[in-house]
Each structure stands twice: as structure tokens, then as C-alpha cells.
Design an enzyme around this catalytic site. Structure first.
Site, PDB file in Angstrom:
ATOM      1  N   PHE A  63      41.357  14.327  11.342  1.00  0.00           N
ATOM      2  CA  PHE A  63      40.428  14.664  10.109  1.00  0.00           C
ATOM      3  C   PHE A  63      40.968  15.866   9.604  1.00  0.00           C
ATOM      4  O   PHE A  63      41.218  16.884  10.355  1.00  0.00           O
ATOM      5  CB  PHE A  63      39.024  14.729  10.572  1.00  0.00           C
ATOM      6  CG  PHE A  63      38.082  15.221   9.314  1.00  0.00           C
ATOM      7  CD1 PHE A  63      37.676  14.114   8.438  1.00  0.00           C
ATOM      8  CD2 PHE A  63      37.799  16.349   9.206  1.00  0.00           C
ATOM      9  CE1 PHE A  63      36.673  14.739   7.427  1.00  0.00           C
ATOM     10  CE2 PHE A  63      37.096  16.991   8.164  1.00  0.00           C
ATOM     11  CZ  PHE A  63      36.614  15.918   7.342  1.00  0.00           C
ATOM     12  N   LYS A  91      38.412   5.892   8.810  1.00  0.00           N
ATOM     13  CA  LYS A  91      36.944   6.241   8.679  1.00  0.00           C
ATOM     14  C   LYS A  91      36.884   7.414   7.922  1.00  0.00           C
ATOM     15  O   LYS A  91      37.614   8.437   8.381  1.00  0.00           O
ATOM     16  CB  LYS A  91      36.378   6.450  10.236  1.00  0.00           C
ATOM     17  CG  LYS A  91      34.951   6.802  10.430  1.00  0.00           C
ATOM     18  CD  LYS A  91      34.649   7.112  11.589  1.00  0.00           C
ATOM     19  CE  LYS A  91      35.371   8.333  12.381  1.00  0.00           C
ATOM     20  NZ  LYS A  91      34.886   8.713  13.491  1.00  0.00           N
ATOM     21  N   GLU A 141      29.655  13.299  16.076  1.00  0.00           N
ATOM     22  CA  GLU A 141      29.456  12.446  15.204  1.00  0.00           C
ATOM     23  C   GLU A 141      30.598  11.041  15.771  1.00  0.00           C
ATOM     24  O   GLU A 141      30.055   9.903  15.857  1.00  0.00           O
ATOM     25  CB  GLU A 141      29.873  12.646  13.697  1.00  0.00           C
ATOM     26  CG  GLU A 141      28.809  13.572  12.923  1.00  0.00           C
ATOM     27  CD  GLU A 141      29.267  14.913  13.018  1.00  0.00           C
ATOM     28  OE1 GLU A 141      30.074  15.247  13.932  1.00  0.00           O
ATOM     29  OE2 GLU A 141      28.842  15.748  12.356  1.00  0.00           O
ATOM     30  N   ASP A 188      25.910  26.194   5.028  1.00  0.00           N
ATOM     31  CA  ASP A 188      26.351  25.176   5.363  1.00  0.00           C
ATOM     32  C   ASP A 188      25.169  24.276   5.784  1.00  0.00           C
ATOM     33  O   ASP A 188      24.011  24.666   6.291  1.00  0.00           O
ATOM     34  CB  ASP A 188      27.156  25.249   6.402  1.00  0.00           C
ATOM     35  CG  ASP A 188      28.667  25.348   6.260  1.00  0.00           C
ATOM     36  OD1 ASP A 188      29.078  24.828   5.224  1.00  0.00           O
ATOM     37  OD2 ASP A 188      29.369  26.158   6.919  1.00  0.00           O
ATOM     38  N   MET A 218      39.072  12.276   6.138  1.00  0.00           N
ATOM     39  CA  MET A 218      39.345  10.701   6.675  1.00  0.00           C
ATOM     40  C   MET A 218      39.975  11.021   8.229  1.00  0.00           C
ATOM     41  O   MET A 218      40.577  12.101   8.418  1.00  0.00           O
ATOM     42  CB  MET A 218      40.174  10.039   5.884  1.00  0.00           C
ATOM     43  CG  MET A 218      39.538   9.346   4.639  1.00  0.00           C
ATOM     44  SD  MET A 218      40.531   7.965   3.819  1.00  0.00           S
ATOM     45  CE  MET A 218      42.473   8.731   4.036  1.00  0.00           C
ATOM     46  N   ALA A 276      40.058  18.865   6.224  1.00  0.00           N
ATOM     47  CA  ALA A 276      39.118  19.028   5.042  1.00  0.00           C
ATOM     48  C   ALA A 276      39.556  18.494   3.585  1.00  0.00           C
ATOM     49  O   ALA A 276      38.744  18.279   2.958  1.00  0.00           O
ATOM     50  CB  ALA A 276      39.093  20.638   5.111  1.00  0.00           C
ATOM     51  N   GLN A 277      41.001  18.099   3.633  1.00  0.00           N
ATOM     52  CA  GLN A 277      41.357  17.832   2.317  1.00  0.00           C
ATOM     53  C   GLN A 277      41.353  16.335   2.187  1.00  0.00           C
ATOM     54  O   GLN A 277      40.732  15.676   1.254  1.00  0.00           O
ATOM     55  CB  GLN A 277      42.997  18.368   2.153  1.00  0.00           C
ATOM     56  CG  GLN A 277      43.156  19.825   1.939  1.00  0.00           C
ATOM     57  CD  GLN A 277      42.904  20.738   2.923  1.00  0.00           C
ATOM     58  OE1 GLN A 277      43.035  20.433   4.132  1.00  0.00           O
ATOM     59  NE2 GLN A 277      42.512  21.915   2.290  1.00  0.00           N
ATOM     60  N   THR A 278      41.581  15.606   3.422  1.00  0.00           N
ATOM     61  CA  THR A 278      41.601  14.059   3.148  1.00  0.00           C
ATOM     62  C   THR A 278      40.333  13.578   3.323  1.00  0.00           C
ATOM     63  O   THR A 278      39.963  12.485   2.985  1.00  0.00           O
ATOM     64  CB  THR A 278      42.622  13.443   4.208  1.00  0.00           C
ATOM     65  OG1 THR A 278      42.148  13.774   5.402  1.00  0.00           O
ATOM     66  CG2 THR A 278      43.892  13.898   3.998  1.00  0.00           C
TER      67      THR A 278
END
Length: 686
Positions: A381, A399, A352, A311, A387, A383-385
Site C-alpha cells: 500500500f 484491494k 485492517e 487525523d 491500493m 499513500a499515492q495509489t
């Protein structure tokens, strides 16, 4: 965790007793090579008994000496294994001390306000909900479902700095025996008593679950084959020797004691006696690095890894990306962009997300707002979108990654500004990460997130490349950002905009090419890829799903540890290969000492082959047997500590092995046997 010195009396004394108890036939037969020595020791002991009654085929003292040193050979091999197991048991005892039967608050449901009752930790079962407050010991393994708290995990990891555990993320797993320092959490118990992570760790460390690895089994088969060959040769030599004496009318037949000594010296007893200790020690060294391997197979596979998936965040970079700049789209002010970005980040608890809120506050004094009287829906949020965002009255703010926002805008029929795309590309070319913000499908601009590549990581990757290991950086960043960081870090390849499905496909692709793949992970999204990887290191701070999918758990939760794991695995393979090379070379050298001596009485002309100038045939044979036993003792520290590790290619390792351990294995027996022969002569023992 406890790691004792090899000379510590707490290890040596129990190992000496264990070496004796391991003389049981039920233990010895598991090691075919040493079982042959075991049978030889029993036979020579019986021959010594016959000699005491005047029926000996050789001098009584000679038979007694051979018998004693064969038993010592077995004891020394048992001692090596017992010493390795003793270190593991000491580490397991250290882990066991962290187990506590404590009182726990058991809840009726997953809410901290639910009715609760006091019970002891031994009564908790999988699926129960427990409340742990500041100052309390976590009574069982679990996953946080509500609340956030700092946890002291030093009892397991040795790291004094507390860690944050919270529900709904990849840092939700808690381990029984650790302590909550502040606040409170509600956790769902994930293991029944006796099945907890700590229990499994103790069983694995003690070696109760250790099985021979494929390479170890293959080497054992080879050693057995060599032993059988020498056994057949030895059995056929006895009648041949007797027939030769009868036919020539001169010389003496070779005694059974001599043939047994010949067999023991020529079969690969050195590596046979140390093989199990090497495997146990490999597991122990892994634990010394605060990594729990579920099997020796996992440790061995780490040494054979061809591809490393790493990663980016936290492994290659420092992992604390911070918002450093707002870049507005044409017709949008920087403050408008900052306002929308901060609003979309209010429910984002990632570093972030927090940094976006802070930057907007610093630049434009934008602060959190009152939302109670408004209809607000925060979008998490995934992992697929890739966003996140918020729906607030008539405002729909999102975002996320560039490609995700582009797709989101295009699907709504809106126009994606070309200037924003160029600004994002420019941010990516600088090695930073661009995040896009849009409101009601109108793109407002770019947030620039900056991360730092770790110092020294490029040199580590160069070492891995020299060993023939390919490194691949995994990141959710867009290809331009990924390419810039990959070039700076010195990795061989990268996978950008990585989804769980993409990671899984990449692993299968490399495995389809016959390669072994290693990776780390901590989230539920990583579980499919971890289950597929040959070496799968789950972070102790991660989810229960990730830990169950992996075949190793890193107690320090340090993604960079994967590189160290590969080095430990390679060191174990190097140790086994080096000692095998030394053992085989040893046997070749011993041919010149013992074969001429063994048959000198039958064929006097073989004395010409006594190149070492040994005192007598009996002295030569006894010296070889003594050397055969003592060399195991001298090699125990090397077997347990491992050979010195160097980042080299397979060809370089083979060349060094042959030079150091091959040549050394040929020279050492000549010097050792000659020295023992001289000492036997000086003390008049032969």
C-alpha cells in the site's frame, strides 16, 4: 518525568541562591524594566552611604529602607525566574538519568546476519547499523530497518505498556535509553552522540535554547516604552521641583530617593519581573504533558491557532477499524470475495488487513495457503495509489479505496459495476469505510470496515469552536464516509481521500488567509505538511523524518494530545495577558498613593489627594515600594501554574480579564498599601 511542587526544598533552596547570582549586571540588563530597578537600587545604596557620612538628602533610615526593598524587588523577580528554571532543570535531570552508555552490537550492513562487533554507544555514529536483542537497552536513536520487537519506552514516556516497533512503516523510530522486551530489531543510527533526541530534549527543557517569542518581544518593547516615558518624566521632575521651591520660597524639593521610588513603583515592574518566568513555565507545563517543544515560539503559536487538522483514525475514532462484512458484486459469491480479499491481505500487517484475514477465516474457514511453489508478488500500500494486493500465478488481485479501484479498473478498459458503487455508498452513509476488491480487473465486491467515534470528542470540538478554532478532519476515506463520521464527531469540516499533497495544499490555503494551522503526524508522508504547519506535533513513535519536520514531539504518541497542546498554549497567553492587565491596573492604583506623597513637601496642597489616609509622605512612599516587591512573590504561583483555563472566545476572555485582573489590580494596591502603612505605624518604623 519529575514534576516537583513549587514549595519543594529541592526547588526553593537552589532558586534562592540563583536569585542572588542573577544580580549580576550581565543578567539584569537582559530585562530592561528590571534593569531600571537595578540602577535605582544601586543609586539608593550609594545615597545611603552618603547619608551615613551626614550628606544625606533624606533621613538615613528612609533611604536604607527604600534601598533594601528595591534589592528585594530584584531578588523576588529573580527568584520567580529561577524557580521556573529549577522545575525545568529537575525535569531535564529526570531525562538525563535515562541516558546510559551501554554496549552495542554494531553490524557491517543492514542485515541481522551480517558480521558484527561489540562497541560502546558513545562510539556509534549516524548511519551505523546496530542489532538489539530482547532485554538490551537501545544504545542510540535509530530507525528500524529489519525485524519487529516490543519496546519498553516508560523511561521517556512514563507509559508502562510496551509498544511495537518494526521496519517499513510509520512506527519505526526507536529512542536511545529505551529497552527491547522481546524479539530483535536492526536499526540504523540517526544521530551522532550529543545530537540525539534525548540530548536535544534536555537542552530545550533546561532553557538553554529558549528564545523570546514574538509576542513576548512585543510586550517587552511596550514595557520598555512605558519605562522610558516614566524615566523621562522622573528626570524632569527633579529640577522642576527645585525651581518651584526657589520661586515660591516655601516647601522642600523632592529628593532623589523619592524620585527613584516613584519611578520604580510606576513602571510595570510586576509583569516585568514575571515575564520570563511565565515563558519558562509554559515550556515546563508542555513537558508536564509529555510534549517536547523545540521553542517557546511553538508553545505560543499553539495558543494562537485558528485551524486544527486532525487525523480521523486514532484521533477522532478509536482507530482499530475491523472488517465486519463482505458484500459481493452481482454474479460473485460471498466466499469468492472473501477468498480474494484474504489473499490480498496476507502481506498486509495493518489492523485492517489482519481483520480481513480473520473474518474470512471465521465465516468460511479460509486459512493461509502454501505459496512456496508459486510465483507470488505482494503489492504494498502507498499513500499515492491507496491500493495493495498480490500477483499470484495468473491472478492479479487488488484491494483499496473505492476511487482507486474504480480508476484501476477503468484504466484497464473494464466495466465498473454500478451495483458495487451503490453498495459502497451505502456503507459510507452508515459511517463505515468501504474497501473494494477486484481480480484481473473484475470488481468482486465490497469489504465493510467499521470504526467507532471516541466518546466525549464531540464536546471537545464544541469547546474549540467556542474559542474560535476551526476543526478539520483528515482521512483517506471517501467523501461519503468522511461526511458521516464528521457529522457524528461534530467537526467543522473534513478533507476526504487525503494525500500528502492535499494536506500540504490545505495548510497553505488557510495560511494564505492569515490563519495559524496546527496538525499532527507520524509518517514520512506527513513530513511536508508538518514542516509547513505553524504548530506541528510529531508522534514519538513515528519516523525520524516526521520528528525532524515537526516543532513539537509527543512522547505519548497520542494524536488527541493536539487539543491539549492548544489549551496549554492558550493558558500561557492568558496568564501573560492576565498578569499584564493586573500589573498595569496596579500602577494606576499606585499613582494615588505615591504621587501625592512624593510631592506633598513641595506642594502641601496635594495632601488633599491622600484618599487612603496614609500616615505620612515617607510612610506612603515606603509602603508603595514594599507592596511593589511583595506582590511579585504572591503572583509567582500564578505565573508558574498559569491562570485557570476555560474554553471561551477572545471577547469573553478579555471581559473576564478586565473584570478579575483589571478590577483586582485596582483594588488590591489600595488595600495592600494601606495595610503596610498601618503596620509601619504600629511598629514605629516611619
Amino acid at each position: 518525568m519529575t514534576t516537583l511542587s513549587l514549595l519543594d526544598s529541592a526547588l526553593v533552596k537552589p532558586a534562592i541562591w540563583a536569585a542572588v547570582t542573577k544580580l549580576s549586571p550581565r543578567v539584569q540588563w537582559r530585562n530592561p524594566v528590571m534593569f531600571v530597578v537595578y540602577i535605582g537600587a544601586i543609586l539608593t545604596t550609594l545615597l545611603f552611604g552618603q547619608a551615613l557620612f551626614g550628606q544625606g538628602e533624606a533621613p538615613t533610615g528612609f533611604i536604607a529602607a527604600i534601598s533594601i526593598w528595591l534589592w528585594f524587588t530584584l531578588l523576588f523577580a529573580n527568584f520567580a525566574e529561577a524557580l521556573a528554571e529549577g522545575r525545568s532543570k529537575a525535569q531535564a535531570a529526570s531525562l538525563r538519568n535515562t541516558k546510559k552508555n551501554v554496549m552495542a552490537w554494531k553490524l557491517k550492513s543492514a542485515s541481522h546476519t551480517a558480521p558484527k562487533e561489540i562497541t560502546d554507544s558513545a562510539s556509534l555514529r549516524k548511519g551505523d547499523f546496530i542489532l538489539i536483542k530482547a532485554g538490551e537497552v537501545i544504545p542510540a536513536d535509530g530507525e528500524v530497518v529489519e525485524g519487529v520487537a516490543s519496546v519498553d519506552e516508560s523511561a521517556i514516556t512514563g507509559e508502562s505498556a510496551p509498544v511495537i516497533r518494526e521496519g517499513g512503516g510509520d512506527f519505526s523510530a526507536v529512542t536511545g535509553g529505551t529497552r527491547v522486551l522481546s524479539d530483535w530489531i536492526v536499526a540504523r543510527v540517526t544521530a551522532n552522540p550529543g545530537e540525539a533526541f534525548l540530548d536535544r530534549m534536555i537542552a530545550m527543557v533546561e532553557g538553554a535554547k529558549r528564545q523570546k517569542t514574538p509576542n513576548e518581544i512585543a510586550l517587552t518593547i511596550l514595557l520598555v516604552a512605558l519605562t522610558i516615558v516614566f524615566l523621562i518624566v522622573t528626570v524632569t521632575l527633579l529640577p522642576f521641583s527645585q525651581f518651584s521651591v526657589l520661586a515660591s520660597g516655601s516647601g522642600s524639593p523632592v529628593s532623589l530617593t523619592v524620585l527613584i521610588a516613584l519611578l520604580v513603583c510606576l513602571i510595570p515592574t510586576t509583569i516585568g519581573g514575571l515575564l520570563s518566568a511565565i515563558g519558562v513555565a509554559g515550556m515546563s507545563r508542555m513537558l508536564g504533558a509529555n510534549v517536547i517543544a523545540t521553542s517557546g515560539r511553538a508553545v505560543e503559536a499553539a495558543g494562537d491557532v485558528d485551524v486544527l487538522l486532525l487525523d480521523k483514525t486514532g484521533t477522532i475514532t478509536l482507530g482499530n477499524r475491523q472488517a465486519v462484512k463482505f458484500i459481493p458484486a452481482p454474479g460473485v459469491t460471498e466466499q469468492q470475495l472473501a477468498d480474494a480479499a484474504q489473499f490480498a491481505s496476507l502481506a498486509d500487517e495493518t489492523p485492517e488487513g489482519r481483520s480481513v484475514v480473520v473474518l474470512a477465516k471465521q465465516l468460511f474457514n479460509l486459512r493461509e495457503r502454501t505459496l512456496e511453489s508459486h510465483e507470488v508478488e505482494f503489492i504494498a500500500f502507498t499513500a499515492q495509489t491507496r491500493m495493495s494486493g498480490v500477483n499470484f500465478d495468473q491472478r492479479e488481485i487488488r484491494k483499496g479505496a473505492v476511487d482507486s479501484i474504480r480508476r484501476y479498473v477503468n484504466e484497464a478498459g473494464a466495466t465498473f459495476p454500478e451495483a458495487v458503487g451503490k453498495a459502497a455508498d451505502e456503507v459510507a452513509r452508515r459511517g463505515a469505510t468501504p474497501l473494494l476488491v477486484c481480480e484481473n480487473h473484475k470488481v468482486l465486491g465490497v469489504i465493510e470496515l467499521k470504526d467507532i467515534v471516541k466518546g466525549g470528542i464531540k464536546e471537545r470540538f464544541a469547546e474549540l469552536r467556542e474559542m474560535g478554532i476551526k476543526t478539520i478532519m483528515i482521512t483517506g476515506d471517501n467523501p461519503l464516509t468522511a461526511a458521516a463520521i464528521a457529522a457524528e464527531a461534530g467537526v467543522d469540516d473534513f478533507l476526504a481521500e487525503a494525500t500528502p499533497e492535499a494536506k500540504l495544499a490545505l495548510i497553505r490555503q488557510h495560511q494564505g488567509e492569515g490563519k495559524l494551522v496546527a496538525m499532527t503526524g507520524d509518517g514520512t508522508n506527513d513530513a511536508p505538511a508538518l514542516a509547513q504547519a505553524d504548530v506541528a506535533v510529531a508522534m514519538n513513535s513515528g519516523t525520524q523524518a516526521a520528528k525532524e519536520a515537526g516543532n513539537m514531539v509527543d512522547l505519548d504518541s497520542n494524536p488527541t494530545k493536539l487539543i491539549e497542546i492548544v489549551e496549554i498554549g492558550k493558558q500561557m497567553l492568558m496568564t501573560r495577558g492576565s498578569l499584564t492587565t493586573f500589573s498595569v491596573a496596579n500602577d494606576v492604583a499606585k499613582y494615588f498613593a505615591i504621587i501625592p506623597a512624593a510631592f506633598a513637601l513641595t506642594y502641601p496642597q496635594l495632601n488633599a489627594l491622600n484618599v487612603m489616609g496614609l500616615n505620612s509622605p515617607s510612610s506612603a512612599i515606603l509602603s508603595a515600594v514594599i507592596f511593589n516587591a511583595i506582590i511579585i512573590v504572591f503572583l509567582i504561583p500564578l505565573a508558574l501554574k498559569g491562570v485557570s483555563y476555560k474554553a471561551q472566545s477572545a471577547a469573553q476572555l478579555l471581559r473576564n480579564n478586565m473584570l478579575v485582573y483589571g478590577l483586582g489590580g485596582l483594588i488590591v494596591p489600595f488595600a495592600g498599601i494601606k495595610l503596610i502603612d498601618v503596620l509601619l505605624g504600629v511598629f514605629g518604623l516611619v
